[in-house]
Enzyme design. Structure first.
Site, PDB file in Angstrom:
ATOM      1  N   TYR A  54       0.936 -57.001  11.189  1.00  0.00           N
ATOM      2  CA  TYR A  54       1.601 -56.126  12.374  1.00  0.00           C
ATOM      3  C   TYR A  54       0.893 -54.722  11.918  1.00  0.00           C
ATOM      4  O   TYR A  54       0.345 -54.177  13.010  1.00  0.00           O
ATOM      5  CB  TYR A  54       2.949 -56.084  12.269  1.00  0.00           C
ATOM      6  CG  TYR A  54       3.699 -54.814  13.055  1.00  0.00           C
ATOM      7  CD1 TYR A  54       3.396 -54.821  14.545  1.00  0.00           C
ATOM      8  CD2 TYR A  54       4.129 -53.850  12.487  1.00  0.00           C
ATOM      9  CE1 TYR A  54       4.017 -53.829  15.138  1.00  0.00           C
ATOM     10  CE2 TYR A  54       4.824 -52.918  13.124  1.00  0.00           C
ATOM     11  CZ  TYR A  54       4.418 -52.703  14.381  1.00  0.00           C
ATOM     12  OH  TYR A  54       4.944 -51.684  15.294  1.00  0.00           O
TER      13      TYR A  54
ATOM     14  N   SER B 159       2.395 -46.301  14.595  1.00  0.00           N
ATOM     15  CA  SER B 159       3.706 -46.621  13.705  1.00  0.00           C
ATOM     16  C   SER B 159       3.509 -45.797  12.253  1.00  0.00           C
ATOM     17  O   SER B 159       2.442 -45.957  11.855  1.00  0.00           O
ATOM     18  CB  SER B 159       4.042 -48.064  13.401  1.00  0.00           C
ATOM     19  OG  SER B 159       4.640 -48.232  12.548  1.00  0.00           O
TER      20      SER B 159
ATOM     21  N   LYS C 191      -2.044 -52.092  13.965  1.00  0.00           N
ATOM     22  CA  LYS C 191      -1.956 -50.699  14.457  1.00  0.00           C
ATOM     23  C   LYS C 191      -2.742 -49.774  13.858  1.00  0.00           C
ATOM     24  O   LYS C 191      -3.503 -48.882  14.399  1.00  0.00           O
ATOM     25  CB  LYS C 191      -0.456 -49.894  13.905  1.00  0.00           C
ATOM     26  CG  LYS C 191       0.784 -50.592  14.650  1.00  0.00           C
ATOM     27  CD  LYS C 191       0.534 -50.479  15.951  1.00  0.00           C
ATOM     28  CE  LYS C 191       1.715 -51.053  16.850  1.00  0.00           C
ATOM     29  NZ  LYS C 191       1.714 -51.237  18.340  1.00  0.00           N
TER      30      LYS C 191
HETATM   31  P1  NAD Z   1       9.464 -54.357  22.586  1.00  0.00           P
HETATM   32  O1  NAD Z   1       9.203 -55.567  21.943  1.00  0.00           O
HETATM   33  O2  NAD Z   1      10.810 -54.087  22.999  1.00  0.00           O
HETATM   34  O3  NAD Z   1       8.544 -53.895  23.962  1.00  0.00           O
HETATM   35  C1  NAD Z   1       7.136 -54.366  23.806  1.00  0.00           C
HETATM   36  C2  NAD Z   1       6.896 -54.901  25.356  1.00  0.00           C
HETATM   37  O4  NAD Z   1       5.436 -55.381  25.214  1.00  0.00           O
HETATM   38  C3  NAD Z   1       7.970 -56.179  25.651  1.00  0.00           C
HETATM   39  O5  NAD Z   1       8.290 -55.864  26.768  1.00  0.00           O
HETATM   40  C4  NAD Z   1       6.782 -57.406  25.576  1.00  0.00           C
HETATM   41  O6  NAD Z   1       7.387 -58.381  26.526  1.00  0.00           O
HETATM   42  C5  NAD Z   1       5.520 -56.729  26.015  1.00  0.00           C
HETATM   43  N1  NAD Z   1       4.339 -57.383  25.707  1.00  0.00           N
HETATM   44  C6  NAD Z   1       3.803 -57.916  24.450  1.00  0.00           C
HETATM   45  N2  NAD Z   1       2.601 -58.298  24.729  1.00  0.00           N
HETATM   46  C7  NAD Z   1       2.298 -58.391  25.940  1.00  0.00           C
HETATM   47  C8  NAD Z   1       1.055 -58.868  26.603  1.00  0.00           C
HETATM   48  N3  NAD Z   1       0.231 -59.453  25.889  1.00  0.00           N
HETATM   49  N4  NAD Z   1       1.099 -58.622  27.952  1.00  0.00           N
HETATM   50  C9  NAD Z   1       2.215 -57.877  28.806  1.00  0.00           C
HETATM   51  N5  NAD Z   1       3.194 -57.377  27.982  1.00  0.00           N
HETATM   52  C10 NAD Z   1       3.523 -57.763  26.476  1.00  0.00           C
HETATM   53  O7  NAD Z   1       9.075 -53.328  21.425  1.00  0.00           O
HETATM   54  P2  NAD Z   1       9.351 -51.700  21.504  1.00  0.00           P
HETATM   55  O8  NAD Z   1      10.399 -51.494  20.357  1.00  0.00           O
HETATM   56  O9  NAD Z   1       9.708 -51.302  22.618  1.00  0.00           O
HETATM   57  O10 NAD Z   1       7.910 -51.121  21.038  1.00  0.00           O
HETATM   58  C11 NAD Z   1       7.004 -50.768  21.744  1.00  0.00           C
HETATM   59  C12 NAD Z   1       5.739 -50.514  21.007  1.00  0.00           C
HETATM   60  O11 NAD Z   1       5.885 -49.450  20.017  1.00  0.00           O
HETATM   61  C13 NAD Z   1       5.138 -51.684  20.168  1.00  0.00           C
HETATM   62  O12 NAD Z   1       3.815 -51.609  20.361  1.00  0.00           O
HETATM   63  C14 NAD Z   1       5.535 -51.523  18.688  1.00  0.00           C
HETATM   64  O13 NAD Z   1       4.600 -52.101  17.984  1.00  0.00           O
HETATM   65  C15 NAD Z   1       5.673 -50.172  18.680  1.00  0.00           C
HETATM   66  N6  NAD Z   1       6.494 -49.573  17.630  1.00  0.00           N
HETATM   67  C16 NAD Z   1       7.731 -49.959  17.700  1.00  0.00           C
HETATM   68  C17 NAD Z   1       8.563 -49.463  16.622  1.00  0.00           C
HETATM   69  C18 NAD Z   1      10.189 -50.012  16.466  1.00  0.00           C
HETATM   70  O14 NAD Z   1      10.679 -49.874  15.535  1.00  0.00           O
HETATM   71  N7  NAD Z   1      10.553 -50.360  17.846  1.00  0.00           N
HETATM   72  C19 NAD Z   1       8.225 -48.683  15.662  1.00  0.00           C
HETATM   73  C20 NAD Z   1       6.732 -48.266  15.627  1.00  0.00           C
HETATM   74  C21 NAD Z   1       5.988 -48.714  16.804  1.00  0.00           C
END
Ligand code: NAD
Ligand code: UDP
Length: 333
Positions: free
Chosen positions: A148, A124, A152
Site C-alpha cells: 500500500y 500518505s 503511494k
Molecule cells: P475510502 O476507501 O473510503 O475511499 C476510496 C474510494 O475509492 C472508495 O469509495 C472506493 O470505492 C473507491 N475506489 C477504489 N478503487 C476504485 C476504482 N478502481 N474505481 C473507482 N473507485 C475506486 O478511503 P479514504 O479513507 O477516503 O481514502 C481516500 C484516499 O486517501 C485513498 O487513496 C487512501 O489511500 C488515501 N489515504 C487515506 C488515509 C486514511 O487513513 N483514511 C491516509 C492516507 C491516505
C-alpha cells in the site's frame, strides 16, 4: 470550475465534496463503490441540499471512465480512488498495485486526452517511513514496508514524471497523517467493513459495545507513555485542505507537495482517555505486543502548508472524538 472527485463516495471523498460545493465548485463523483456505499453519496447530498452527478465506474478501466470525460468538461481532478488497507495489501500485493497504480495512470491518460491540467492526489505520511519527527516535505522518502505504502510512493513518482513531460500541468501531492472524526451533522463518517484495523474506529466500536476490548499494540515505545504516537487530523480539516490545494493549482503549474496534519502527536492512551472523557463512555483495553511494521512516532511538520497553502488544521482531538461518537451512535447500523 468543475471537479471530478475520483473515489468520491469514500470517507475522505464525501467530506471533500461537501467542502468543495460549499466553496462554490461544481462536483462530479466517479466511484465503483468497492469500499463505499451509495448511501454515503445520498447523505452527502442531504448535507449540501443538492444532487451530485455520480458515475458508477471502475476508474482504472478506460471504457468505463472515458465517457465521464466525454460527457463533462472537467477542469480538475481530486484523486482519492484506491485501496487502503495496509494488512490486506501485504496479502494481495498485485491487486493493490494494479488498482492503485492503474487508477492513477488512467486518470493521467484522460488528463492528456481531454486537456485536464489539474490534479490533487491522496498521498500518505507512510511515504516518510521511519524518519525523524516531525516529517517535513523535503525529507528523502524511505522505502515503504508494505505494498500500500509503496503504491503511494510510486503514485507520487508517476505524477512528478507526468509534470516533467507536461510542465504546463499542475499536481498537488497531499500527504495525509491520520484522518479521523466525522462530519458534525453525524450523517457521514468512516464505516469500515468487518473488524477495523485503524485505532479510532476500533475505539468507537468498543465504546458502543460492538467489540469487547481494545488491544493496544505495545507500551514499550520511546514515547511519553510508551504507546505509539500519531498525528490525528479531523477529516473536515483535511477536506478543507483539498479546497486550498485545488485553488492553488487554478493559478499555478508544476508539482506541489504538502503535509496535511496538525503538527501535534497524540499517543494511543491519550486518544483512549480523551474519547472516554468527552463522550462519557468506557473503552476497556489491554496492552499486547507491538504490531509488525508500526513505528513509534509520526507527526507532521506543518509550516509549508501554513505558509504556501494558507491552510492549518483547526479542530482538536476532543472535536475528533466527539464527532466520531456522534457518527457511531446515530448513523452506523
Ligand atoms: P475510502 O476507501 O473510503 O475511499 C476510496 C474510494 O475509492 C472508495 O469509495 C472506493 O470505492 C473507491 N475506489 C477504489 N478503487 C476504485 C476504482 N478502481 N474505481 C473507482 N473507485 C475506486 O478511503 P479514504 O479513507 O477516503 O481514502 C481516500 C484516499 O486517501 C485513498 O487513496 C487512501 O489511500 C488515501 N489515504 C487515506 C488515509 C486514511 O487513513 N483514511 C491516509 C492516507 C491516505
Ligand atoms: N493501534 C492499537 N490498536 C489497534 C489499532 C491501532 O494500539 O487496534 C495503534 C497502532 O499501533 C498505532 C496507532 O494505534 O500506534 C495508530 O494506528 P492506525 O492503524 O490507526 O494508524 P497507522 O498505524 O496507520 O498510523
Amino acid at each position: 470550475m468543475k471537479v471530478l472527485v475520483a473515489g468520491g463516495a469514500g470517507y475522505i471523498g464525501t467530506h471533500t465534496c461537501v467542502e468543495l460545493i460549499q466553496a462554490g465548485y461544481e462536483v462530479i463523483i466517479a466511484d465503483n463503490l468497492c469500499n463505499s456505499k451509495m448511501d454515503a453519496v445520498y447523505r452527502t447530498e442531504q448535507i449540501i441540499g443538492q444532487k451530485i452527478p455520480f458515475y458508477l465506474v471502475n476508474i482504472s478501466v478506460k471504457s468505463e471512465i472515458e465517457p465521464v470525460f466525454m460527457e463533462n468538461k472537467i477542469d480538475g481532478i481530486i484523486h482519492f480512488a484506491g485501496l487502503k488497507a495496509v494488512g490486506e495489501s501485504v496479502e494481495q500485493p498485485i491487486e493493490y498495485y494494479q488498482n492503485n497504480l492503474n487508477c492513477t495512470l488512467m486518470l493521467c491518460e484522460m488528463m492528456k486526452k481531454y486537456n485536464v491540467k489539474k490534479m490533487v492526489f491522496s498521498s500518505s505520511a507512510t511515504v516518510y517511513g521511519d524518519n525523524e519527527v516531525p516529517f517535513t516535505e523535503d525529507m528523502p522518502l524511505l522505502p515503504a514496508t508494505n505494498p500500500y505504502g509503496e503504491s503511494k510512493v510510486i503514485g507520487e513518482r508517476i505524477l512528478q514524471d507526468f509534470i516533467v513531460a507536461h510542465p504546463d500541468y499542475a499536481v498537488s501531492l497531499l500527504r495525509y497523517f491520520n484522518p479521523i472524526g466525522a462530519h458534525e451533522s453525524g450523517l457521514i463518517g468512516e464505516d469500515p467493513e468487518g473488524i477495523p484495523s485503524n485505532l479510532m474506529p476500533y475505539i468507537s466500536q468498543v465504546a458502543s459495545g460492538k467489540l469487547s476490548k481494545l488491544k493496544i499494540f505495545g507500551n514499550d515505545y520511546p514515547t511519553s507513555d510508551g504507546t505509539g504516537v500519531r498525528d490525528y487530523i479531523h477529516v473536515v480539516d483535511l477536506a478543507k485542505g483539498h479546497v486550498k490545494a485545488i485553488e492553488q493549482l487554478e493559478k499555478n503549474a508544476g508539482v506541489y507537495i504538502y503535509n496535511l496534519g496538525t503538527g501535534r502527536g497524540t499517543s494511543v492512551l491519550e486518544l483512549v482517555t480523551t474519547f472516554e472523557k468527552v463522550n462519557q463512555v468506557k473503552v476497556p483495553y489491554q496492552i499486547v505486543g507491538r504490531r509488525a511494521g508500526d513505528i513509534a512516532e509520526c507527526y507532521a511538520g506543518v509550516e509549508k502548508a501554513k505558509n504556501e497553502l494558507c491552510w492549518a488544521a483547526e479542530k482538536n482531538v476532543e472535536d475528533m472524538c466527539r464527532d466520531t461518537w456522534r457518527w457511531q451512535c446515530y448513523s452506523i447500523k
